[in-house]
Design an enzyme around this catalytic site. Structure first.
Site, PDB file in Angstrom:
ATOM      1  N   LYS A  13      14.972  40.626  -0.626  1.00  0.00           N
ATOM      2  CA  LYS A  13      15.052  40.959  -2.060  1.00  0.00           C
ATOM      3  C   LYS A  13      16.458  40.736  -2.609  1.00  0.00           C
ATOM      4  O   LYS A  13      16.632  40.125  -3.655  1.00  0.00           O
ATOM      5  CB  LYS A  13      14.672  42.434  -2.319  1.00  0.00           C
ATOM      6  CG  LYS A  13      13.268  42.810  -1.922  1.00  0.00           C
ATOM      7  CD  LYS A  13      12.953  44.243  -2.339  1.00  0.00           C
ATOM      8  CE  LYS A  13      13.802  45.310  -1.653  1.00  0.00           C
ATOM      9  NZ  LYS A  13      13.546  45.430  -0.206  1.00  0.00           N
ATOM     10  N   ARG A  24      10.542  52.757  -6.497  1.00  0.00           N
ATOM     11  CA  ARG A  24       9.973  52.846  -5.156  1.00  0.00           C
ATOM     12  C   ARG A  24       8.886  53.906  -5.053  1.00  0.00           C
ATOM     13  O   ARG A  24       8.252  54.008  -3.998  1.00  0.00           O
ATOM     14  CB  ARG A  24      11.073  53.195  -4.157  1.00  0.00           C
ATOM     15  CG  ARG A  24      11.763  51.985  -3.508  1.00  0.00           C
ATOM     16  CD  ARG A  24      13.000  52.526  -2.846  1.00  0.00           C
ATOM     17  NE  ARG A  24      13.435  51.920  -1.635  1.00  0.00           N
ATOM     18  CZ  ARG A  24      14.453  51.058  -1.551  1.00  0.00           C
ATOM     19  NH1 ARG A  24      15.030  50.604  -2.633  1.00  0.00           N
ATOM     20  NH2 ARG A  24      14.881  50.659  -0.377  1.00  0.00           N
ATOM     21  N   ARG A  63      21.384  41.803  10.778  1.00  0.00           N
ATOM     22  CA  ARG A  63      22.130  41.706   9.525  1.00  0.00           C
ATOM     23  C   ARG A  63      23.512  42.353   9.669  1.00  0.00           C
ATOM     24  O   ARG A  63      23.653  43.423  10.250  1.00  0.00           O
ATOM     25  CB  ARG A  63      21.338  42.417   8.424  1.00  0.00           C
ATOM     26  CG  ARG A  63      22.068  42.492   7.103  1.00  0.00           C
ATOM     27  CD  ARG A  63      21.140  42.740   5.940  1.00  0.00           C
ATOM     28  NE  ARG A  63      20.652  44.105   5.875  1.00  0.00           N
ATOM     29  CZ  ARG A  63      19.844  44.541   4.898  1.00  0.00           C
ATOM     30  NH1 ARG A  63      19.427  43.699   3.970  1.00  0.00           N
ATOM     31  NH2 ARG A  63      19.443  45.783   4.891  1.00  0.00           N
ATOM     32  N   ARG A  81      25.015  47.980   8.614  1.00  0.00           N
ATOM     33  CA  ARG A  81      24.667  49.154   7.810  1.00  0.00           C
ATOM     34  C   ARG A  81      24.100  50.226   8.734  1.00  0.00           C
ATOM     35  O   ARG A  81      23.297  49.922   9.600  1.00  0.00           O
ATOM     36  CB  ARG A  81      23.604  48.766   6.765  1.00  0.00           C
ATOM     37  CG  ARG A  81      24.181  48.194   5.494  1.00  0.00           C
ATOM     38  CD  ARG A  81      23.129  47.640   4.569  1.00  0.00           C
ATOM     39  NE  ARG A  81      21.981  48.513   4.334  1.00  0.00           N
ATOM     40  CZ  ARG A  81      21.027  48.244   3.441  1.00  0.00           C
ATOM     41  NH1 ARG A  81      21.092  47.150   2.704  1.00  0.00           N
ATOM     42  NH2 ARG A  81      20.010  49.054   3.273  1.00  0.00           N
ATOM     43  N   ARG A 107      12.356  53.397   7.684  1.00  0.00           N
ATOM     44  CA  ARG A 107      12.336  52.803   6.341  1.00  0.00           C
ATOM     45  C   ARG A 107      11.032  52.046   6.101  1.00  0.00           C
ATOM     46  O   ARG A 107      10.472  52.087   5.008  1.00  0.00           O
ATOM     47  CB  ARG A 107      13.541  51.873   6.163  1.00  0.00           C
ATOM     48  CG  ARG A 107      14.849  52.647   6.038  1.00  0.00           C
ATOM     49  CD  ARG A 107      16.060  51.758   6.268  1.00  0.00           C
ATOM     50  NE  ARG A 107      16.247  50.754   5.257  1.00  0.00           N
ATOM     51  CZ  ARG A 107      16.941  49.633   5.448  1.00  0.00           C
ATOM     52  NH1 ARG A 107      17.511  49.383   6.618  1.00  0.00           N
ATOM     53  NH2 ARG A 107      17.082  48.769   4.477  1.00  0.00           N
TER      54      ARG A 107
HETATM   55  P1  AMP Z   1      18.105  49.238  -0.070  1.00  0.00           P
HETATM   56  O1  AMP Z   1      19.446  48.627  -0.066  1.00  0.00           O
HETATM   57  O2  AMP Z   1      17.289  48.858  -1.293  1.00  0.00           O
HETATM   58  O3  AMP Z   1      17.348  48.992   1.218  1.00  0.00           O
HETATM   59  O4  AMP Z   1      18.307  50.830  -0.194  1.00  0.00           O
HETATM   60  C1  AMP Z   1      19.005  51.536   0.814  1.00  0.00           C
HETATM   61  C2  AMP Z   1      18.698  53.017   0.727  1.00  0.00           C
HETATM   62  O5  AMP Z   1      19.133  53.518  -0.554  1.00  0.00           O
HETATM   63  C3  AMP Z   1      17.231  53.415   0.818  1.00  0.00           C
HETATM   64  O6  AMP Z   1      16.782  53.496   2.163  1.00  0.00           O
HETATM   65  C4  AMP Z   1      17.271  54.769   0.118  1.00  0.00           C
HETATM   66  O7  AMP Z   1      17.847  55.774   0.952  1.00  0.00           O
HETATM   67  C5  AMP Z   1      18.241  54.519  -1.024  1.00  0.00           C
HETATM   68  N1  AMP Z   1      17.543  53.998  -2.233  1.00  0.00           N
HETATM   69  C6  AMP Z   1      17.707  52.780  -2.825  1.00  0.00           C
HETATM   70  N2  AMP Z   1      16.915  52.637  -3.896  1.00  0.00           N
HETATM   71  C7  AMP Z   1      16.213  53.798  -3.994  1.00  0.00           C
HETATM   72  C8  AMP Z   1      15.204  54.264  -4.878  1.00  0.00           C
HETATM   73  N3  AMP Z   1      14.735  53.499  -5.873  1.00  0.00           N
HETATM   74  N4  AMP Z   1      14.725  55.516  -4.672  1.00  0.00           N
HETATM   75  C9  AMP Z   1      15.174  56.304  -3.675  1.00  0.00           C
HETATM   76  N5  AMP Z   1      16.101  55.923  -2.792  1.00  0.00           N
HETATM   77  C10 AMP Z   1      16.621  54.668  -2.933  1.00  0.00           C
END
Ligand code: AMP
Length: 214
Positions: free
Chosen positions: A8, A83, A122, A155, A166
């Site tokens: 994404k 989400r 990654r 990360r 996740r």
């Molecule tokens: P990502 O980089 O999109 O994989 O997001 C990393 C982490 O940030 C996720 O595993 C959540 O802990 C938090 N996070 C990101 N976007 C959201 C969202 N829309 N709602 C809740 N937590 C989020």
């Protein structure tokens, strides 16, 4: 939208150049606030590092504030939001207020084995945000960012145990979000496997005609 590791962020960054609108990644915003050790960052750290979702109320505030900024007036690409069904409702309120409904929801998909492979290899640059992969996009010098020379990191939520958590949360909470957009007739499911250009082409095709920017 799409599971963690499906591409994404990478593809949204390309679409941003193509469409000339900001790429709003809630994950990036949260990680930046954690790095700055801001009040928000300290509040969300425990959730993000363990792979759990940050509470909806907090995310609603964050996205409301971000989409009101001037650079988002011509449009925006959301990455990682919404989400949950509650976030879908929040987003609808925010976009309604702005008079800018979503044109399209693109959902990238890939097999789980491919996702685990991508995420565990990654590496990211904590300084400029560049993203690498140990097999498919290694940096020129091991462990060093090509763009800015900082030391690359994994990360904390890209370790195998957290990746599985996740993915479980994605299935449980995010699949109903896709269904909500499918019912509204704006969901396009796009194959996220293959090389970056091929995926980008499929995404652009899936986007279809977008409304003219004002
Ligand atoms: P990502 O980089 O999109 O994989 O997001 C990393 C982490 O940030 C996720 O595993 C959540 O802990 C938090 N996070 C990101 N976007 C959201 C969202 N829309 N709602 C809740 N937590 C989020």
């Amino acid at each position: 939208m799409g599971p963690p590791g499906v591409g994404k962020g990478t593809q949204a960054a390309r679409l941003k150049t193509l469409l000339g609108v900001p790429h709003v990644s809630t994950g990036d915003i949260l990680r930046a606030s954690m790095q700055e050790r801001s009040a928000l960052g300290n509040e969300v750290r425990g959730f993000v590092e363990s792979g759990r979702l940050v509470p909806d109320a907090l995310m609603g505030e964050l996205i409301g504030e971000r989409l009101q900024r001037e650079d988002a007036a011509p449009g925006f690409i959301l990455d990682g939001f919404p989400r949950t069904l509650e976030q879908v409702a929040t987003l609808e309120r925010v976009t309604g207020r702005l008079g800018r409904p979503l044109d399209k929801v693109l959902m990238l998909v890939a097999p789980e084995s491919e996702i685990v492979r991508r995420l565990s290899g990654r590496r990211t640059c904590p300084s400029c945000g560049s993203v690498y992969h140990l097999d498919s996009k290694p940096p020129k010098a091991a462990g060093i960012c090509d763009a800015c020379g900082a030391t690359l990191v994994q990360r904390p939520d890209d370790t195998e145990a957290v990746i599985r958590e996740r993915l479980r949360i994605y299935e449980e909470q995010t699949v109903p979000v896709a269904n909500a957009y499918r019912e509204r007739g704006i969901l396009a499911v796009v194959d996220g496997t293959g090389d970056l250009d091929a995926v980008a082409e499929r995404l652009t095709a899936g986007l279809g005609p977008v409304r003219e920017r004002s």
